[in-house]
Design a protein around this motif. Structure first.
Motif, PDB file in Angstrom:
ATOM      1  N   GLY A 218       0.807  -1.221   0.000  1.00  0.00           N
ATOM      2  CA  GLY A 218       0.000   0.000   0.000  1.00  0.00           C
ATOM      3  C   GLY A 218       0.832   1.259   0.000  1.00  0.00           C
ATOM      4  N   ASP A 219       0.200   2.323   0.455  1.00  0.00           N
ATOM      5  CA  ASP A 219       0.817   3.639   0.405  1.00  0.00           C
ATOM      6  C   ASP A 219       0.863   4.223   1.819  1.00  0.00           C
ATOM      7  OD1 ASP A 219       1.382   6.000  -1.696  1.00  0.00           O
ATOM      8  OD2 ASP A 219       0.433   6.776   0.138  1.00  0.00           O
ATOM      9  N   ILE A 220       2.038   4.731   2.183  1.00  0.00           N
ATOM     10  CA  ILE A 220       2.221   5.231   3.554  1.00  0.00           C
ATOM     11  C   ILE A 220       1.193   6.319   3.893  1.00  0.00           C
ATOM     12  CG2 ILE A 220       3.833   6.397   5.121  1.00  0.00           C
ATOM     13  CD1 ILE A 220       4.761   3.612   4.541  1.00  0.00           C
ATOM     14  N   LYS A 221       0.953   7.208   2.944  1.00  0.00           N
ATOM     15  CA  LYS A 221       0.007   8.310   3.208  1.00  0.00           C
ATOM     16  C   LYS A 221      -1.386   7.774   3.523  1.00  0.00           C
ATOM     17  CE  LYS A 221       0.618  10.602  -0.662  1.00  0.00           C
ATOM     18  NZ  LYS A 221       1.667   9.799  -1.324  1.00  0.00           N
ATOM     19  N   ASP A 222      -1.817   6.791   2.751  1.00  0.00           N
ATOM     20  CA  ASP A 222      -3.138   6.194   2.997  1.00  0.00           C
ATOM     21  C   ASP A 222      -3.168   5.490   4.349  1.00  0.00           C
ATOM     22  OD1 ASP A 222      -3.696   7.092   0.497  1.00  0.00           O
ATOM     23  OD2 ASP A 222      -3.899   5.117  -0.451  1.00  0.00           O
ATOM     24  N   ILE A 223      -2.065   4.782   4.645  1.00  0.00           N
ATOM     25  CA  ILE A 223      -2.024   4.032   5.904  1.00  0.00           C
ATOM     26  C   ILE A 223      -2.060   4.986   7.091  1.00  0.00           C
ATOM     27  CG2 ILE A 223      -0.508   2.591   7.345  1.00  0.00           C
ATOM     28  CD1 ILE A 223       0.252   1.163   4.658  1.00  0.00           C
ATOM     29  N   GLU A 224      -1.304   6.080   6.981  1.00  0.00           N
ATOM     30  CA  GLU A 224      -1.253   7.032   8.086  1.00  0.00           C
ATOM     31  C   GLU A 224      -2.630   7.616   8.408  1.00  0.00           C
ATOM     32  OE1 GLU A 224       1.905   9.565   6.757  1.00  0.00           O
ATOM     33  OE2 GLU A 224       3.386   8.592   8.071  1.00  0.00           O
ATOM     34  N   LYS A 225      -3.444   7.804   7.386  1.00  0.00           N
ATOM     35  CA  LYS A 225      -4.727   8.458   7.651  1.00  0.00           C
ATOM     36  C   LYS A 225      -5.868   7.476   7.946  1.00  0.00           C
ATOM     37  CE  LYS A 225      -6.439   8.846   2.955  1.00  0.00           C
ATOM     38  NZ  LYS A 225      -6.015   9.272   1.643  1.00  0.00           N
ATOM     39  N   ALA A 226      -5.561   6.179   7.994  1.00  0.00           N
ATOM     40  CA  ALA A 226      -6.622   5.192   8.257  1.00  0.00           C
ATOM     41  C   ALA A 226      -7.273   5.448   9.620  1.00  0.00           C
ATOM     42  CB  ALA A 226      -6.042   3.773   8.216  1.00  0.00           C
ATOM     43  N   SER A 227      -8.605   5.534   9.628  1.00  0.00           N
ATOM     44  CA  SER A 227      -9.303   5.767  10.895  1.00  0.00           C
ATOM     45  C   SER A 227      -9.951   4.473  11.364  1.00  0.00           C
ATOM     46  CB  SER A 227     -10.396   6.819  10.694  1.00  0.00           C
ATOM     47  OG  SER A 227     -11.434   6.257   9.914  1.00  0.00           O
ATOM     48  N   LEU A 228     -10.305   4.438  12.625  1.00  0.00           N
ATOM     49  CA  LEU A 228     -10.961   3.254  13.174  1.00  0.00           C
ATOM     50  C   LEU A 228     -12.275   2.966  12.435  1.00  0.00           C
ATOM     51  CD1 LEU A 228      -9.987   1.341  15.308  1.00  0.00           C
ATOM     52  CD2 LEU A 228     -11.374   2.536  16.995  1.00  0.00           C
ATOM     53  N   ALA A 229     -12.955   4.047  12.004  1.00  0.00           N
ATOM     54  CA  ALA A 229     -14.212   3.851  11.259  1.00  0.00           C
ATOM     55  C   ALA A 229     -13.944   3.176   9.913  1.00  0.00           C
ATOM     56  CB  ALA A 229     -14.897   5.208  11.047  1.00  0.00           C
TER      57      ALA A 229
END
Lengths: 435, 472
Positions: A174-185
């Protein structure tokens, strides 16, 4: 040398198994092997990185990490602790198409293993804390296995150039930026869509009794509600129309060339042809690539070729790491010359027969362990609804002919259908530093 | 249907793990073990689960410990066995064995040299003929020597790009110092370059012979069939290889205060750490106690070190500690790849765990978990014929008691918290660590000074900063 008859191909004892389906749609496969008092439990969810949204790249794999971070009755961190304290080995892996979890348990702990595994299908229990920590772990995983590793970014660089529309255009990490912004929702939504019994196959192989084991699967998995919300995305992809060549600078000393052609998906007729072709080209020291490019001409330090077979597409990969002082163009020309020979029908029956013998050996060895058998049964059930392929796929290799290989090579191994990445030493690095 | 399921679920208490039935006995499989008049130790580990056979040869006293300063000699000698015999060229060997769908692999580590054949049983006859030929009649021809040397040199060059490889090599070098284990089995660019045909022939003549050979038949083969193969192929091998066995013991100073070695990898996004000191030999009677102690410390996913660095702090994808036992004491090391900014914090945490394990008894719960884990996964180590064979070969190679594996589970279960503390105190020394980090020196150097004197090297092992001061 003489032919190995087809009769001898079928001599191997078949893997026997039973199939069941629970009322919630969970598919169950059981197979008995009592050679050691141990069982393998494999739970395969039909979700991988290609099923992710384009702004949520890497969630399937991140989610795999989070599945160890707490569920309905299991506290964060307890999955591994409990598994180990009950004598189990466990792990998981994620591909573009699936996410598989496995436990290897002493046979008297089978019920424990099913209790433990079923809980994380039963209910979401991942706290914010687990999410934060596992984001960090995944980011370190990407650094260790991709960014900080020589030629480590090939799969990422290839994916975006080989595929344009589908989720195959990004790597599973995946992509670090996407992973960083992953929320619990986000994570909970992903779980609710994909981690449901009707999207999974449970395979248990080892020292078991069929009836009592099936009853245990019903006891622990049978009451988990199914969900019909999980609409699968329709797979869409474009065909490649022009060769893409790119130079990529990396922290390396020896240049490497990576060539990838788009070919048909796993279990297609062409897949078996390309799988055999990849072995003819690069498996064993008598293979064409090795013999000509590594051994005779000494242009490459290593060379390899394989089919990366996915659910809806395949990639025929070739790579070579160059000997010091050799030009990338020289090696590419040699590779292309050999591919042209394949297309011109220059392969011999002896090469084909040799690889069929290799495939038979490999196929035999991979049926040695419960873990491997469970993984294969789950895989064939998940994608082809046909676990019997564990016994019959050898026939698909057996049917491959030189003509078939030639036709498929002519059809797919074309420059317009490929991506070429030249990995070159970043400035200040040189392959000629040794005296 | 739905109602009955709900009813069933109400009875089901999911909050606690279900009670297990009684464990089944785990038996280490029987095997056949005999020594022929010419000295060959023949083992047969029979298992007909799949119709395949491996034949594994182990030459004791033929590892890179005996390179005699010509690093890479043992390993390249082994590789050259399959590159030409009195009867077959390298190409013929490759073609014949590939055609059988089989493979022959050869190589070395510090303690031995290895040749193995794997194939389906129906091809065994032909395969063994090729195997015997490469072991008994290698010719070490010049152009094959040139080729494998070039290949080896490029692979050594390539390995310098790998952070883990750089830190491991540096770790062995500073740790083992003058001892042969200080040098990589694969050799160095300089040492490989000057190896000659005479070197290979002499190594082969001195270190390959029937009396230091363990010959194991593994898989779908009976003892009668195996003996028959030995009689046809190996019973006339009578050469003596025992001359010139240098068994000098090397002294290693393991009382030096901790010191830091950085292998500079400019632009690296992680530091690859190797932290440790001299460990134990494989036949150390405390080996199982050390294994249990180390598993708890850093030997499995649930260990203290992995939990601390990965699960608690998110500094790494994984951290491990290992005792790598060899014939002579090997190394103990903690390995992890951590991000630049937390390199020093990670080292502090690791040292903290080492100090804790030598000063406090472990908890009952931790010890119970490790015992259950190690005994629970033991059957998996007996699942394939080759896995069993590896263990039987270890018994022989390292002179372990014959009942070692049949007592393995009961030995583990007999260990107490006091035994674990004793093993830790005896074999872990947090004040005498060799701390090696391969990473971006500019980013990490200053913060590592608190752990000891810092020396910085490049990938070619040249001193960068500060200037080299020879230790004594």
């Amino acid at each position: 040398m003489h032919n190995i008859s087809s009769a001898s191909l079928t001599k191997n004892s078949k893997i026997k198994f039973k199939e069941y389906e629970l009322s919630n749609g969970l598919k169950v496969i059981l197979s008995k092997d009592s050679s050691v008092p141990s069982v393998a439990v494999n739970l395969c969810y039909h979700v991988g990185s290609k099923d992710e949204d384009p702004d949520k790249r890497g969630y399937a794999h991140l989610f795999e990490h989070l599945m160890f971070g707490g569920s309905k009755n299991i506290q964060p961190g307890d999955y591994d602790r409990l598994a180990q304290s009950h004598g189990c080995e466990n792990n998981a892996y994620t591909t573009e198409d699936k996410t598989c979890y496995y436990l290897l348990a002493p046979s008297h702990q089978l019920e424990f293993a099913l209790w433990l595994e079923s809980d994380r299908m039963l209910g979401f229990g991942i706290p914010e804390e687990s999410l934060l920590k596992q984001k960090e772990v995944v980011i370190e995983e990407k650094k260790q296995n991709f960014d900080n590793r020589p030629y480590g970014t090939v799969s990422i660089e290839m994916a975006s150039r080989l595929f344009k529309k589908s989720g195959y255009r990004w790597d599973t990490i995946g992509d670090i930026k996407d992973i960083e912004k992953a929320s619990l929702a986000d994570i909970k939504a992903f779980y609710e869509q994909h981690y449901v019994p009707n999207n999974a196959v449970l395979t248990i192989v080892g020292d078991i009794e069929f009836d009592s084991t099936f009853k245990l699967t019903e006891k622990y998995f049978g009451s988990i509600p199914q969900s019909l919300n999980g609409q699968r995305k329709k797979f869409q992809e474009v065909v490649l129309t022009a060769e893409v060549t790119e130079n990529i600078l990396d922290n390396i000393q020896l240049p490497g060339i990576f060539i990838a052609y788009r070919v048909p998906e796993e279990n297609s007729r062409e897949f078996y042809e390309f799988d055999i072709l990849s072995d003819i080209l690069s498996t064993g020291e008598s293979s064409r690539f090795y013999n000509e490019i590594v051994y005779k001409k000494q242009l490459a330090a290593e060379i390899g070729c394989w089919v990366d077979a996915k659910e809806f597409a395949g990639v025929f990969y070739i790579y070579a790491i160059l000997m010091p002082g050799v030009k990338i163009q020289t090696v590419q020309k040699e590779i292309d010359r050999i591919i042209d020979e394949v297309k011109a029908g220059k392969l011999t029956e002896k090469e084909l027969e040799k690889i069929k013998n290799k495939v038979e050996t490999r196929n035999t060895y991979r049926l040695q362990t419960n873990l491997s058998k469970a993984d294969i049964l789950s895989h064939y059930k998940t994608f082809y609804n046909n676990p019997e392929l564990i016994n019959t796929n050898i026939e698909n290799y057996h049917y491959v002919t030189l003509n078939g290989i030639q036709e498929s090579a002519i059809k797919f191994l074309n420059n317009s259908n490929r991506v070429v990445l030249n990995y070159l030493p970043a400035e200040g690095k040189s392959a000629n530093t040794s005296k | 249907m739905a109602n009955t399921l709900v009813a069933q679920d109400e009875k089901l208490d999911r909050t606690k793990p279900p009670k297990p039935g009684p464990p089944k006995d785990v038996l280490f499989p029987d095997y056949f073990d005999t020594t022929l008049p010419n000295g060959i130790n023949v083992l047969v580990i029979e298992n007909s689960k799949i119709p395949a056979v491996s034949v594994r040869l182990v030459f004791k006293d033929a590892g890179s410990y005996y390179d005699g300063g010509k690093f890479g000699l043992a390993s390249l000698t082994a590789e050259l066995l399959t590159k030409g015999t009195k009867n077959r060229s390298a190409t013929q060997i490759a073609e014949e064995i590939d055609f059988l769908g089989g493979s022959i692999n050869s190589g070395s580590d510090w303690d031995g040299s290895y040749v193995s054949l794997s194939l389906l049983k129906k091809h065994l006859d032909k395969g063994i003929g090729i195997l015997a030929d490469v072991v008994l009649n290698p010719t070490f021809v010049e152009d094959e020597i040139a080729r494998v040397k070039e290949q080896r040199i490029s692979s050594i060059l390539q390995s310098k790009d790998d952070a883990g490889n750089l830190s491991e090599k540096k770790f062995y070098k500073v740790l083992f110092d003058q001892h042969p284990y200080a040098y990589p089995s694969e050799g160095t660019e300089e040492s490989v370059k000057i190896l000659s045909k005479a070197d290979f022939e002499s190594f082969y003549n001195n270190h390959y012979g029937p009396e230091n050979l363990i010959l194991a038949f593994v898989g779908d083969i009976t003892k009668e069939e195996a003996i028959n193969f030995v009689n046809t192929q190996f019973s006339n091998w009578n050469k003596s290889s025992s001359e010139n066995r240098d068994i000098k013991l090397y002294l290693i100073d393991d009382t030096k205060p901790s010191s830091v070695y950085i292998v500079n990898k400019p632009g690296a996004v992680q530091s690859s750490l190797r932290i440790g000191h001299i460990g134990i030999s494989r036949n150390n009677p405390d080996f199982i106690a050390v294994t249990v102690m180390n598993t708890l410390l850093g030997g499995y996913f649930g260990s203290r070190i992995n939990y601390n660095l990965r699960e608690k702090h998110g500094f790494t994808y994984g951290a491990r500690s290992n005792f790598n036992p060899r014939i002579y004491p090997g190394d103990f090391s903690v390995d992890a790849d951590v991000r630049n900014e937390v390199t020093d914090t990670s080292i502090t945490l690791i040292i903290g765990e080492l100090k804790k394990i030598i000063s406090e008894e472990v908890s009952d719960d931790e010890l119970e978990t490790v015992k259950n884990y190690l005994t629970g996964v033991f059957p998996l180590q007996l699942e394939t014929a080759n896995a069993v064979a590896s263990r039987v070969i270890n018994l022989k190679l390292y002179n372990l008691p014959k009942d070692y594996y049949s007592k393995y589970i009961s030995t583990i279960n007999s260990l107490t918290k006091q035994d674990i503390l004793k093993a830790a105190k005896k074999y872990i020394r947090p004040d005498n660590l060799f701390i090696v980090a391969s990473g971006d020196a500019d980013a990490i150097k200053d913060k590592l000074k608190k752990f000891g004197d810092v020396e910085v090297f490049d990938a070619d092992d040249k001193v960068l900063d500060p200037p080299l001061e020879k230790g004594e």
